[in-house]
Every structure is written in structure tokens, then in C-alpha cells.
Design a protein around this motif. Structure first.
Motif, PDB file in Angstrom:
ATOM      1  N   THR A 163       0.987  -1.001   0.193  1.00 33.39           N
ATOM      2  CA  THR A 163      -0.012   0.045   0.073  1.00 33.39           C
ATOM      3  C   THR A 163       0.945   1.114  -0.054  1.00 33.39           C
ATOM      4  OG1 THR A 163      -1.809  -1.071   1.118  1.00 33.39           O
ATOM      5  CG2 THR A 163      -1.640   1.442   1.140  1.00 33.39           C
ATOM      6  N   ARG A 165       1.148   5.734  -0.732  1.00 28.22           N
ATOM      7  CA  ARG A 165       0.478   6.894  -0.590  1.00 28.22           C
ATOM      8  C   ARG A 165       0.392   7.808  -1.766  1.00 28.22           C
ATOM      9  NH1 ARG A 165       4.333   9.852   4.192  1.00 28.22           N
ATOM     10  NH2 ARG A 165       5.683   9.189   2.763  1.00 28.22           N
ATOM     11  N   ALA A 208     -10.835  11.296  -4.405  1.00 23.62           N
ATOM     12  CA  ALA A 208     -10.124  11.700  -3.163  1.00 23.62           C
ATOM     13  C   ALA A 208     -10.566  13.344  -2.910  1.00 23.62           C
ATOM     14  CB  ALA A 208      -8.590  11.935  -3.592  1.00 23.62           C
ATOM     15  N   THR A 211     -14.237  13.620  -1.612  1.00 24.75           N
ATOM     16  CA  THR A 211     -14.393  13.229  -0.372  1.00 24.75           C
ATOM     17  C   THR A 211     -13.934  14.311   0.518  1.00 24.75           C
ATOM     18  OG1 THR A 211     -12.072  12.240  -0.330  1.00 24.75           O
ATOM     19  CG2 THR A 211     -13.767  10.604  -0.779  1.00 24.75           C
ATOM     20  N   LYS A 212     -13.017  15.138   0.165  1.00 23.88           N
ATOM     21  CA  LYS A 212     -12.692  16.357   0.745  1.00 23.88           C
ATOM     22  C   LYS A 212     -13.504  17.631   0.623  1.00 23.88           C
ATOM     23  CE  LYS A 212      -9.738  13.325   2.563  1.00 23.88           C
ATOM     24  NZ  LYS A 212     -10.039  12.691   3.771  1.00 23.88           N
ATOM     25  N   GLU A 261      -3.632  13.712   5.162  1.00 23.18           N
ATOM     26  CA  GLU A 261      -4.633  13.023   5.339  1.00 23.18           C
ATOM     27  C   GLU A 261      -4.025  11.491   4.976  1.00 23.18           C
ATOM     28  OE1 GLU A 261      -6.828  16.303   3.423  1.00 23.18           O
ATOM     29  OE2 GLU A 261      -4.939  15.169   3.211  1.00 23.18           O
ATOM     30  N   ASN A 262      -4.293  10.440   6.154  1.00 23.57           N
ATOM     31  CA  ASN A 262      -3.656   9.140   5.951  1.00 23.57           C
ATOM     32  C   ASN A 262      -4.585   8.113   5.179  1.00 23.57           C
ATOM     33  OD1 ASN A 262      -1.492   9.599   7.766  1.00 23.57           O
ATOM     34  ND2 ASN A 262      -2.557   9.457   9.331  1.00 23.57           N
ATOM     35  N   ASP A 263      -5.837   8.744   4.730  1.00 26.90           N
ATOM     36  CA  ASP A 263      -6.646   7.889   3.878  1.00 26.90           C
ATOM     37  C   ASP A 263      -6.595   7.787   2.298  1.00 26.90           C
ATOM     38  OD1 ASP A 263      -7.772  10.231   4.146  1.00 26.90           O
ATOM     39  OD2 ASP A 263      -9.679   9.910   3.854  1.00 26.90           O
ATOM     40  N   ILE A 264      -5.627   8.665   1.938  1.00 27.18           N
ATOM     41  CA  ILE A 264      -5.582   8.887   0.330  1.00 27.18           C
ATOM     42  C   ILE A 264      -4.367   8.084   0.001  1.00 27.18           C
ATOM     43  CG2 ILE A 264      -5.243  10.544  -1.371  1.00 27.18           C
ATOM     44  CD1 ILE A 264      -6.301  12.793   0.369  1.00 27.18           C
ATOM     45  N   THR A 265      -4.657   6.724  -0.381  1.00 25.94           N
ATOM     46  CA  THR A 265      -3.697   5.761  -0.674  1.00 25.94           C
ATOM     47  C   THR A 265      -4.113   4.710  -1.752  1.00 25.94           C
ATOM     48  OG1 THR A 265      -4.513   4.139   1.192  1.00 25.94           O
ATOM     49  CG2 THR A 265      -2.790   5.674   1.825  1.00 25.94           C
TER      50      THR A 265
END
Length: 301
Positions: A163, A165, A208, A211-212, A261-265
Motif C-alpha cells: 500500500t 501513499r 479523493a 471526499t474532501k 490525510e492518511n486515507d488517500i492511498t
């Protein structure tokens, strides 16, 4: 129905030209025409529409072509399986991949594999995400690397490899270029440089942003990740890029900055068909692939 007839039919259907098909097959044009006529007579249906020197598939011809394409893939698979059974270290690995994995990730893995199996050969195909899925299902190839990893499907098996970033690539003189990290929403007024519609990386970038809470301003489109880098380097906008595309290849006049943001991977993985076994050499490469990524870490988060 003879195998020779099918091979002649497939060549003519692909080229839509009897003369060119005959040249590729290294046989006389009359031989190709005769075999096609015999095949149509045996099937009791016209497979081609003749238009002067060009010919095109009829509707039933198109269906027959797709079925025969799958059949020929299975025949080729069986033939190669027998050959590789004798010496799997000298076989051919057919693998497909998207453009974002072409510059660094795949060449690195192949180089490492060839160090251990120098006589193995590779047949590489770059394709869009939907083409990767269809090609695997139809038997055009048995291995596909892709990211993000698709949802579960009965037609294929999937295995995550790593995974990574998604990072922001900015022109060197961008107001935020000296930051250690950036929130994606801080880029909402910048022109985004993206791949064309239909590329899964384009979808990932747009989703992405959604979502923001904003829709990205599309400034430019580029055909590949190198084109995106070049446009950013010229100061024409910003781009969101998977980390793997920037390893040892961040262009001059740009800076890559992690998103806060840690969720954009995206998760990169490998898929294989559920109802076909890998050929012997492909099986060796598949196991190597899993081991390779279990012991290496490209990214230090």
C-alpha cells in the motif's frame, strides 16, 4: 473444423485483409481464401463481409472470433505448459500492468527475478484497468499487476503486494512548496494535471477530492505519468501521484509533498485467473513476487 482453418481465420479477422494475412502466415493468398471458404461452408454461415480488398467480420463472425480467441489462448496455454514442464526456468511470463507501474516497480521486480532466473523471458503488455480485467478473463495473459486492487470477483484471485501513499507534486515555486505536508483541500483552487478519463488513477484523484468536499479544477491532461510530471515541472499546475511513480524520478523544478490525510492511498497487487492454473514459469514468478514484496519496503512513512 481444422486448427489450420482457425489460425487462418484469426489472422484474417485481426487484419481485415486476406493478402496481409497470407503474408503474415507465409502462405499463398489462394490457400487462405480456400480455407476460409471451407470453414464458412462447414459452419453454414458467412463470417466475413467482402468490401473490395478489405473484409470485415459479420455479426456472427465477431461472436465466433471472440470464442475462437479464447479457445486459441487455451491451446497455446496447454502447449506452453508442456514445454515449460521440461524446464520451467526457461519459460515465458506474460504479464500485464497499468502505466503507473511501468517506470520503476515492474522493471525492479523483473531485474531481481532475472538475477535468479537469467533464462526466463517476459512478454509485457501495458493496458488500461478494464483491459487488464478482460484480458485476464479471456486468457490473453495469466498475471496482471494493478493498483488499486479490484474488489473480490469469482473470475480471479487477488493478492495485495503493498500500500502506498498518494502525494502532491508541486512546482518548485508553489506557495506551499516548503511545507512538510499538505491537506488536500488546500489545493482546491489549483489547476490539477491528470490522466485522461478512463484511467483508474484519474478516478482515484477525483474521488479523493470529492471526499474532501471539492471538485478538482482540471487544468491539463497528459497521456502518461511522465507527461504529468513535465507539465508540473513547467509550472502549469499540480498533480497527485502514487509514491512509486516518483521513486528516483522526481523531476527538476518540482517537489513531492505528502498529504496530511492518511486515507488517500492505493493498494497495489497481483491478480490471477480463478479457473486456470499458472504456467510453470509464471508460478515461479508469482511466488517470487510475493516473497519480494514481503521483504522489501519502498516507502518509509
Amino acid at each position: 473444423m481444422e486448427l489450420r482453418q482457425i489460425r487462418y481465420f484469426m489472422e484474417v479477422a485481426s487484419r481485415e485483409h486476406v493478402t496481409e494475412a497470407a503474408a503474415a502466415l507465409h502462405v499463398a493468398q489462394s490457400s487462405v481464401s480456400r480455407q476460409i471458404a471451407n470453414l464458412e461452408s462447414e459452419l453454414g454461415a458467412d463470417l466475413f463481409i467482402r468490401e473490395n480488398r478489405k473484409i470485415k467480420l459479420t455479426p456472427i463472425g465477431k461472436i465466433f472470433f471472440e470464442r475462437m480467441k479464447q479457445a486459441m489462448n487455451f491451446i497455446d496455454h496447454a502447449s506452453r505448459e508442456v514445454e515449460e514442464y521440461v524446464d520451467p526456468k526457461k519459460g515465458t511470463i506474460r504479464i500485464a500492468y497499468p502505466i503507473s507501474l511501468a517506470a520503476y516497480m515492474l522493471p525492479t521486480v523483473i531485474h531481481a527475478f532475472r538475477t535468479e532466473y537469467p533464462e526466463a523471458k517476459f512478454n509485457l503488455k501495458q493496458a488500461l484497468y478494464p483491459e487488464l480485467m478482460h484480458g485476464l478473463t479471456d486468457g490473453d495473459f495469466n498475471l496482471a499487476l494493478l493498483g488499486p486492487l479490484p474488489k473480490e470477483n469469482s473470475k480471479f484471485q487477488r493478492k495485495a503486494l503493498f500500500t502506498e501513499r498518494i502525494v502532491a507534486l508541486l512546482p518548485l515555486h508553489h506557495p506551499l512548496a516548503d511545507r512538510s505536508s499538505i491537506r488536500l483541500r488546500e489545493l482546491k483552487d489549483d489547476p490539477f494535471i491528470v490522466l485522461p478519463e478512463g484511467f483508474v488513477l484519474r478516478n482515484l484523484v477525483e474521488e479523493a477530492c470529492y471526499t474532501k468536499g471539492f471538485s478538482p479544477i482540471i487544468g491539463f491532461e497528459g497521456d502518461d505519468t511522465d507527461a504529468l510530471k513535465g507539465l508540473v515541472s513547467a509550472g502549469l499546475g499540480i498533480a497527485l501521484m502514487p509514491e512509486v511513480t516518483l521513486i528516483d524520478n522526481t523531476p527538476r523544478s518540482t517537489v513531492a509533498i505528502p498529504l496530511a490525510e492518511n486515507d488517500i492511498t492505493r493498494t497495489v497487487g497481483v491478480i490471477t485467473p480463478s479457473h486456470r492454473q499458472l504456467l510453470p514459469t509464471e508460478a515461479i514468478f508469482y511466488d517470487f513476487l510475493l516473497h519480494f514484496f514481503s521483504r522489501i519496503n519502498y516507502f518509509s512513512h
